[in-house]
Design an enzyme around this catalytic site. Structure first.
Site, PDB file in Angstrom:
ATOM      1  N   ASP A 179      31.018  42.625  53.463  1.00 30.40           N
ATOM      2  CA  ASP A 179      30.486  42.429  52.125  1.00 30.40           C
ATOM      3  C   ASP A 179      29.888  41.019  52.109  1.00 30.40           C
ATOM      4  O   ASP A 179      30.157  40.205  52.992  1.00 30.40           O
ATOM      5  CB  ASP A 179      31.627  42.557  51.110  1.00 30.40           C
ATOM      6  CG  ASP A 179      31.219  42.113  49.725  1.00 30.40           C
ATOM      7  OD1 ASP A 179      30.249  42.669  49.183  1.00 30.40           O
ATOM      8  OD2 ASP A 179      31.877  41.196  49.197  1.00 30.40           O
TER       9      ASP A 179
ATOM     10  N   ASP B 182      28.699  38.840  48.673  1.00 28.26           N
ATOM     11  CA  ASP B 182      29.141  37.994  47.563  1.00 28.26           C
ATOM     12  C   ASP B 182      30.661  38.073  47.398  1.00 28.26           C
ATOM     13  O   ASP B 182      31.214  39.157  47.221  1.00 28.26           O
ATOM     14  CB  ASP B 182      28.466  38.429  46.264  1.00 28.26           C
ATOM     15  CG  ASP B 182      26.964  38.234  46.298  1.00 28.26           C
ATOM     16  OD1 ASP B 182      26.517  37.134  46.680  1.00 28.26           O
ATOM     17  OD2 ASP B 182      26.228  39.184  45.955  1.00 28.26           O
TER      18      ASP B 182
END
Length: 224
Positions: free
Chosen positions: A10, A12
């Site tokens: 991932d 953010d």
């Protein structure tokens, strides 16, 4: 010969801390419609979802046309902030870049990203941080259903040819963990992101980047 493994990140809340500009852009989107901005914790709890899903969660009482305008306002504000702040719009968490470089130096490890960002947003982040060529697969919300649907992970596996048993998702939210579970791969939750680590139910939880390598080795060896 060691079979390749795939580490899917991932973005953010996992690799970079973009909350300052996310919160500011969200405030601009709500202000443009004369609406009260949701609390910080509520905004950050939805980071990782696609923008339509995010605004459905945060402004579901508004009509679809209003939410579409809010998305446009958010994107415009975020783009302005990114241009103003450059790489500091989304600074790496301490140790993240070094961890990526170490993994990229392993001949049997491939790297990928699966993010709720747009394709344009991800490309600009990669350019700002000098990450070109690091990721073998880039999956964004532009091309897939929102997390936790497993489409992004499935696409990364197809693109790299890595078996599910040799793939691991690394993220900071339950959307990442649920996406990994739905795709049939292992997950590692990080303790510095936008959702409490205790609620992630990942296969492993790490609280610093030093814990990543042993967790990856354990999960990929167990699953090989």
């Amino acid at each position: 010969m060691t079979e390749p493994r795939l580490v899917i990140f991932d973005v953010d809340g996992t690799l970079v801390d973009s909350q300052r500009d996310i919160l500011a852009a969200m405030a601009a989107a709500f202000a443009a419609e004369g609406l009260a901005v949701p609390p910080r914790e509520r905004v950050l709890s939805g980071v990782g979802l696609s923008l339509p899903e995010t605004f459905l969660r945060l402004a579901g009482a508004q009509g679809q046309d209003v939410r579409a305008r809010m998305i446009a306002s958010y994107c415009a504000a975020y783009a302005d902030l990114r241009q103003a702040h450059g790489a500091e719009s989304s600074p790496f968490y301490p140790g993240a870049r070094a961890a990526l470089d170490r993994l990229a130096g392993e001949p049997f490890t491939l790297l990928a990203v699966a993010t709720g960002k747009s394709r344009r947003g991800l490309d600009r982040l990669i350019e700002a941080h000098g990450l070109e060529g690091l990721f073998h697969s880039r999956q964004t919300a532009d091309d897939h259903p929102s997390k936790p649907h497993p489409a992004m992970i499935r696409a990364a596996l197809d693109e790299t040819g890595v078996a599910r048993a040799r793939a691991v998702m690394v993220g900071d939210t339950r959307f990442d963990v649920e996406m990994a579970r739905a795709a049939g791969i292992a997950s590692i939750g990080v303790g510095w992101g936008y959702q409490p680590a205790a609620g992630l139910s990942a296969d492993r939880i790490i609280h610093d980047w030093a814990g990543l390598a042993p967790a990856l080795d354990e999960l990929t060896e167990t699953n090989s």
